[in-house]
Design a protein around this motif. Sequence first.
Motif, PDB file in Angstrom:
ATOM      1  N   LYS A  96       0.797  -1.230   0.000  1.00  0.00           N
ATOM      2  CA  LYS A  96       0.000   0.000   0.000  1.00  0.00           C
ATOM      3  C   LYS A  96       0.832   1.284   0.000  1.00  0.00           C
ATOM      4  O   LYS A  96       0.535   2.215  -0.755  1.00  0.00           O
ATOM      5  N   PRO A  97       1.880   1.407   0.825  1.00  0.00           N
ATOM      6  CA  PRO A  97       2.630   2.683   0.811  1.00  0.00           C
ATOM      7  C   PRO A  97       3.327   2.976  -0.504  1.00  0.00           C
ATOM      8  O   PRO A  97       3.696   4.136  -0.766  1.00  0.00           O
ATOM      9  N   TRP A  98       3.502   1.941  -1.343  1.00  0.00           N
ATOM     10  CA  TRP A  98       4.273   2.118  -2.568  1.00  0.00           C
ATOM     11  C   TRP A  98       3.409   2.300  -3.814  1.00  0.00           C
ATOM     12  O   TRP A  98       3.940   2.505  -4.905  1.00  0.00           O
ATOM     13  N   VAL A 145      18.194   3.470  -0.315  1.00  0.00           N
ATOM     14  CA  VAL A 145      17.905   4.167   0.943  1.00  0.00           C
ATOM     15  C   VAL A 145      16.935   3.349   1.788  1.00  0.00           C
ATOM     16  O   VAL A 145      17.090   3.237   3.021  1.00  0.00           O
ATOM     17  N   LEU A 146      15.934   2.761   1.151  1.00  0.00           N
ATOM     18  CA  LEU A 146      14.988   1.909   1.872  1.00  0.00           C
ATOM     19  C   LEU A 146      15.696   0.723   2.518  1.00  0.00           C
ATOM     20  O   LEU A 146      15.418   0.382   3.676  1.00  0.00           O
ATOM     21  N   GLY A 147      16.621   0.105   1.788  1.00  0.00           N
ATOM     22  CA  GLY A 147      17.344  -1.028   2.337  1.00  0.00           C
ATOM     23  C   GLY A 147      18.153  -0.667   3.572  1.00  0.00           C
ATOM     24  O   GLY A 147      18.129  -1.379   4.587  1.00  0.00           O
ATOM     25  N   PHE A 148      18.845   0.449   3.518  1.00  0.00           N
ATOM     26  CA  PHE A 148      19.630   0.878   4.682  1.00  0.00           C
ATOM     27  C   PHE A 148      18.717   1.301   5.833  1.00  0.00           C
ATOM     28  O   PHE A 148      19.051   1.106   7.009  1.00  0.00           O
ATOM     29  N   LYS A 149      17.568   1.872   5.515  1.00  0.00           N
ATOM     30  CA  LYS A 149      16.630   2.282   6.551  1.00  0.00           C
ATOM     31  C   LYS A 149      16.072   1.076   7.294  1.00  0.00           C
ATOM     32  O   LYS A 149      15.906   1.105   8.530  1.00  0.00           O
ATOM     33  N   TYR A 259      12.643  -4.382  -7.233  1.00  0.00           N
ATOM     34  CA  TYR A 259      13.795  -3.851  -6.501  1.00  0.00           C
ATOM     35  C   TYR A 259      13.387  -3.416  -5.091  1.00  0.00           C
ATOM     36  O   TYR A 259      14.126  -3.633  -4.125  1.00  0.00           O
ATOM     37  N   ILE A 260      12.231  -2.789  -4.977  1.00  0.00           N
ATOM     38  CA  ILE A 260      11.746  -2.381  -3.648  1.00  0.00           C
ATOM     39  C   ILE A 260      11.471  -3.608  -2.778  1.00  0.00           C
ATOM     40  O   ILE A 260      11.817  -3.642  -1.590  1.00  0.00           O
ATOM     41  N   GLN A 261      10.850  -4.609  -3.387  1.00  0.00           N
ATOM     42  CA  GLN A 261      10.593  -5.841  -2.641  1.00  0.00           C
ATOM     43  C   GLN A 261      11.885  -6.509  -2.192  1.00  0.00           C
ATOM     44  O   GLN A 261      11.975  -7.068  -1.091  1.00  0.00           O
TER      45      GLN A 261
END
Length: 269
Positions: A96-98, A145-149, A259-261
């Motif tokens: 949902k957020p994406w 950035v998402l991965g590091f977060k 990639y996000i997944q």
Amino acid sequence: MSSLALSAAEEGGFQPPTISETHLPEIFPWMAPWGTGFGKNMLMVILAVLLIWWLFSFAIRKQALVPSRGQFLAEGAYGFVRNTIGRDILGDKHFKPWIPLLFTVFFFVLFNNLFGAIPFLQMPTFSHAGPAYAMAAIIWITWVVLGFKLHGGKFMKLMTVPSGVPKPLLVILTPLEFLSNFVIRPLTHSLRLMAVMLAGHIIVMLCGSGAEFLITQQEGVANTGLGIAILLGSIPLYFLELIMMVLQAFVFALLTAIYIQGSIEADAH
């Protein structure tokens, strides 16, 4: 067409079209030699944003339980991105957020691709490497950035050090994984889109200009017949290019979701 163009060019006749011939001069040509002038390509990017905003705003301006045709199409387009790209790839827990990002990516790429099928606009925006690199860079920054977060400093290890591999092999595999995930991935993400858009449109341009040359500038029934045949043959190529424009927008958005997944579930293995 290549042999035709070559022989004609040697005789001082047909000259195949070049990429530069499809572009208009820079509208505001400050520092144009360095590619920083405001030109047709940038204008189409702005036009795509305005068209997407206007079309969807117009379609949902009167929301009703029984939707109008425009509302039905808008909701169907949103549902396609939400379910086919978002939910199916990211899963019910994370998608949902994406959805806003995936929706924007899909339709922004789609509209800029479809510009290549419209006379006078002539070229898909992403047939240039610059816009394709910029889009891929935005997506690359997003998932890194998402991965590091989510995973902190161990994200780099998760993305570059395969699990269950003998340690001696890690000397070889770790650099390869780094190149694959952090260098080759954004390059292929952009170049796939750019190459397909450029190649498809150049083929259609060659067919059109070659047919025009044979019909209007060459004498003889054979040349005229060949020109007409090329012109007729370019029609299915035009519709094939339309299919590729839609398909490449889907592939670009789909890879974005993948990639996000991958960043969200980097530690799943």
